[in-house]
Design an enzyme around this catalytic site. Structure first.
Site, PDB file in Angstrom:
ATOM      1  N   ASP A 195      -2.561  -6.881 -15.043  1.00 37.39           N
ATOM      2  CA  ASP A 195      -1.960  -4.953 -15.262  1.00 37.39           C
ATOM      3  C   ASP A 195      -1.606  -4.640 -16.495  1.00 37.39           C
ATOM      4  OD1 ASP A 195      -4.092  -4.143 -12.842  1.00 37.39           O
ATOM      5  OD2 ASP A 195      -2.391  -3.385 -11.936  1.00 37.39           O
ATOM      6  N   GLU A 238     -10.227   2.296 -15.620  1.00 36.36           N
ATOM      7  CA  GLU A 238     -10.492   3.266 -14.134  1.00 36.36           C
ATOM      8  C   GLU A 238      -9.828   4.422 -13.870  1.00 36.36           C
ATOM      9  OE1 GLU A 238      -9.801  -0.701 -11.014  1.00 36.36           O
ATOM     10  OE2 GLU A 238      -7.850  -0.311 -11.968  1.00 36.36           O
ATOM     11  N   ARG A 287      -5.815   0.153 -12.776  1.00 39.16           N
ATOM     12  CA  ARG A 287      -4.559   1.399 -12.031  1.00 39.16           C
ATOM     13  C   ARG A 287      -4.183   2.132 -13.205  1.00 39.16           C
ATOM     14  NH1 ARG A 287      -2.230  -2.360  -7.688  1.00 39.16           N
ATOM     15  NH2 ARG A 287      -3.977  -2.433  -6.216  1.00 39.16           N
ATOM     16  N   THR A 341      -0.006  -9.818 -13.024  1.00 36.27           N
ATOM     17  CA  THR A 341      -0.883  -9.024 -12.729  1.00 36.27           C
ATOM     18  C   THR A 341      -1.776  -9.342 -13.676  1.00 36.27           C
ATOM     19  OG1 THR A 341      -1.037  -7.027 -12.513  1.00 36.27           O
ATOM     20  CG2 THR A 341       1.146  -7.136 -13.518  1.00 36.27           C
ATOM     21  N   LEU A 390     -14.696  -9.832 -12.437  1.00 39.52           N
ATOM     22  CA  LEU A 390     -14.594 -10.778 -13.101  1.00 39.52           C
ATOM     23  C   LEU A 390     -13.809 -11.000 -14.735  1.00 39.52           C
ATOM     24  CD1 LEU A 390     -18.307  -9.107 -14.454  1.00 39.52           C
ATOM     25  CD2 LEU A 390     -17.792 -11.657 -13.028  1.00 39.52           C
ATOM     26  N   GLN A 391     -12.965  -9.762 -14.261  1.00 35.62           N
ATOM     27  CA  GLN A 391     -12.178  -9.725 -15.912  1.00 35.62           C
ATOM     28  C   GLN A 391     -11.230 -10.353 -15.149  1.00 35.62           C
ATOM     29  OE1 GLN A 391     -10.625  -5.416 -16.910  1.00 35.62           O
ATOM     30  NE2 GLN A 391     -12.072  -5.356 -14.329  1.00 35.62           N
ATOM     31  N   MET A 451      -9.844  -2.417 -15.402  1.00 35.90           N
ATOM     32  CA  MET A 451      -9.233  -2.412 -14.322  1.00 35.90           C
ATOM     33  C   MET A 451      -7.983  -1.551 -15.135  1.00 35.90           C
ATOM     34  SD  MET A 451      -9.778  -5.340 -11.401  1.00 35.90           S
ATOM     35  CE  MET A 451     -10.752  -4.717 -10.238  1.00 35.90           C
TER      36      MET A 451
HETATM   37  O1  F6P Z   1      -3.456  -4.981  -9.091  1.00 33.92           O
HETATM   38  C1  F6P Z   1      -4.219  -5.607  -9.745  1.00 33.92           C
HETATM   39  C2  F6P Z   1      -5.656  -5.038  -9.948  1.00 33.92           C
HETATM   40  O2  F6P Z   1      -6.677  -6.015 -10.302  1.00 33.92           O
HETATM   41  C3  F6P Z   1      -5.947  -3.617 -10.400  1.00 33.92           C
HETATM   42  O3  F6P Z   1      -6.207  -3.978 -11.276  1.00 33.92           O
HETATM   43  C4  F6P Z   1      -7.334  -2.648  -9.647  1.00 33.92           C
HETATM   44  O4  F6P Z   1      -6.760  -1.613  -9.506  1.00 33.92           O
HETATM   45  C5  F6P Z   1      -6.824  -3.383  -8.144  1.00 33.92           C
HETATM   46  O5  F6P Z   1      -5.851  -4.829  -8.439  1.00 33.92           O
HETATM   47  C6  F6P Z   1      -8.098  -3.406  -7.236  1.00 33.92           C
HETATM   48  O6  F6P Z   1      -7.776  -4.268  -6.165  1.00 33.92           O
HETATM   49  P1  F6P Z   1      -8.564  -4.964  -4.827  1.00 33.92           P
HETATM   50  O7  F6P Z   1      -9.527  -5.572  -4.991  1.00 33.92           O
HETATM   51  O8  F6P Z   1      -7.440  -4.940  -3.679  1.00 33.92           O
HETATM   52  O9  F6P Z   1      -9.586  -3.510  -5.057  1.00 33.92           O
END
Ligand code: F6P
Length: 408
Positions: A142, A245, A190, A140, A300-301, A188
């Site tokens: 994250d 975010e 979460r 992940t 992109l990230q 990103m």
């Molecule tokens: O869990 C990984 C992640 O990239 C988070 O950082 C982000 O909030 C989320 O997925 C975005 O999810 P999706 O691409 O399903 O909108």
């Protein structure tokens, strides 16, 4: 011992396919007849959407190409398995498919939510005397899985963020004070600020670094944020700010919801968090009259395999290999972890840990790694993150763009 299957779940990373490569390599080494892939994770598996990785990977060139391919090669999903009680038919179906395809081990690459799938399947197997083994392979951007030192996928996203911010900072400084621009960059992650914290890695002898960093671990104070910008605008000729975010105000509202709060929610109940930079850029423009720009790194990230960290690629491959080894040795209901054994020089090894202490738990950035003004990272964070972004693996280019391996 006959066949093994691997699936990908959750948001992709730049190196998630290296874990699939590692699974394939080790499984073949250990003599598995078929290494299967679930198309779109457990959701696709329930429809028997399964491929044989021999059709793609029994040639060294493709193996190398897979490691340089972004996104989930097998296809991903955000699918929550229902609780076992009252939903036995879903689990019976899964185990029937496993038996039909003579699959001994099921491996799943993912983050907290995806580890829940491994937990549920291993719990069902334990309570119904099923012989199959289930193993979680961490992934992940994250970086919020507990127990493991860090998560495959994080180092590459952090490298992209640090590099892109260096470039943005140079660009934003082009015009000088006469055209001061406040550039707000949304990252990103979460509810965990690991990725946003990586913005601090942009600072070096050729870059002044970002002017402020706001993580979701601390409450976002809009007035303090605006005061800080007004103060900086008195002397600076460029202002670049990194925001997560997931930042929230003291009343628990996401900043991205200050405009509107009808957010889409996924199967795990997570709101889609985006638009935070745009919301803040509008507020700053209104309140200060300064020129603003909002940049959302968005996908992109996590898709920038052209700038992946070689350390990350190697570790992603290693956790895939270790998962096969552990499951073959009879381990089940576990996740592979990364253990840092030395920081200078950086050394890291793999281990395994009970999935029950991992699934659905989020690891946050330690508060003591954030400065007292809650807008910069301390040296402790830099020492933690810097080794993870080291090294590069050049893409294979054709006609001027990188080549990828895709499913037929
Ligand atoms: O869990 C990984 C992640 O990239 C988070 O950082 C982000 O909030 C989320 O997925 C975005 O999810 P999706 O691409 O399903 O909108």
């Amino acid at each position: 011992m006959k066949n093994i299957i691997v699936g990908q779940s959750g948001g992709p990373t730049a190196v998630i396919n290296s874990s699939i490569a590692g699974v394939y390599k080790k499984a073949k080494e250990l003599g598995y007849e078929h290494v299967y892939g679930m198309v779109h994770g457990i959701e696709g598996f329930l429809n028997e959407d399964i491929i044989d990785l021999d059709d793609y990977l029994n040639d060294d060139n493709n193996y190398e190409l897979l490691k340089r391919t972004p996104s989930a090669f097998l296809g991903s999903c955000r699918y929550k398995l229902p609780k076992i009680e009252g939903n036995e038919e879903t689990y019976e179906k899964i185990f029937n498919i496993l038996e039909k395809w003579e699959i001994d081990c099921l491996l799943y690459t993912g983050g907290n939510d995806s580890m829940d799938t491994i937990k549920m399947l291993s719990d069902y197997a334990a309570s119904h005397n099923k012989p199959q083994k289930f193993m979680g392979v961490p992934k992940t951007i994250d970086n919020d899985l507990p127990i493991t030192d860090h998560c495959p996928g994080y180092g590459s996203a952090a490298k992209y963020i640090a590099t892109s911010l260096k470039e943005i900072i140079r660009d934003n400084a082009s015009f000088g004070k006469s055209r001061l621009t406040v550039c707000i960059v949304e990252i990103m992650g979460r509810h965990a600020g690991w990725l946003t914290a990586a913005a601090s890695l942009a600072k070096d002898e050729t870059c002044e670094g970002v002017d402020a960093i706001y993580l979701p671990e601390t409450t976002f104070d809009l007035n303090k944020f605006l005061d800080n910008i007004k103060e900086m605008a008195k002397t600076k000729s460029s202002i670049v700010i990194a925001v997560s975010e997931g930042i929230q105000t003291s009343d628990g509202k996401f900043v991205c919801e200050l405009g509107s709060d009808d957010r889409a929610v996924d199967a795990f109940g997570h709101k889609q968090l985006s638009g935070c930079a745009a919301t803040l850029a509008n507020i700053v423009q209104k309140e200060t009259g300064l020129k603003t720009r909002a940049i959302e790194f968005s996908t992109l990230q996590r898709a920038a395999t052209h700038l992946a960290s070689l350390t990350d690629i190697n570790e992603a491959e290693a956790v895939g290999m270790k998962a096969v080894e552990a499951a073959t040795n009879g381990q089940t209901g576990m996740m592979i972890t990364l253990e840092r054994t030395n920081n200078n020089p950086y050394e890291c090894t793999t281990n395994i840990y009970d999935i029950h202490n991992i699934a659905n738990v989020e690891k946050k950035v330690p508060i003591e790694w954030i400065n007292l003004e809650t807008n910069q990272m301390t040296d402790e964070f830099l020492k933690y993150a810097r080794p993870l972004i080291q090294g590069e693996l050049t893409p294979i280019f054709k006609d001027g763009v990188p080549v990828h391996l895709i499913r037929k």
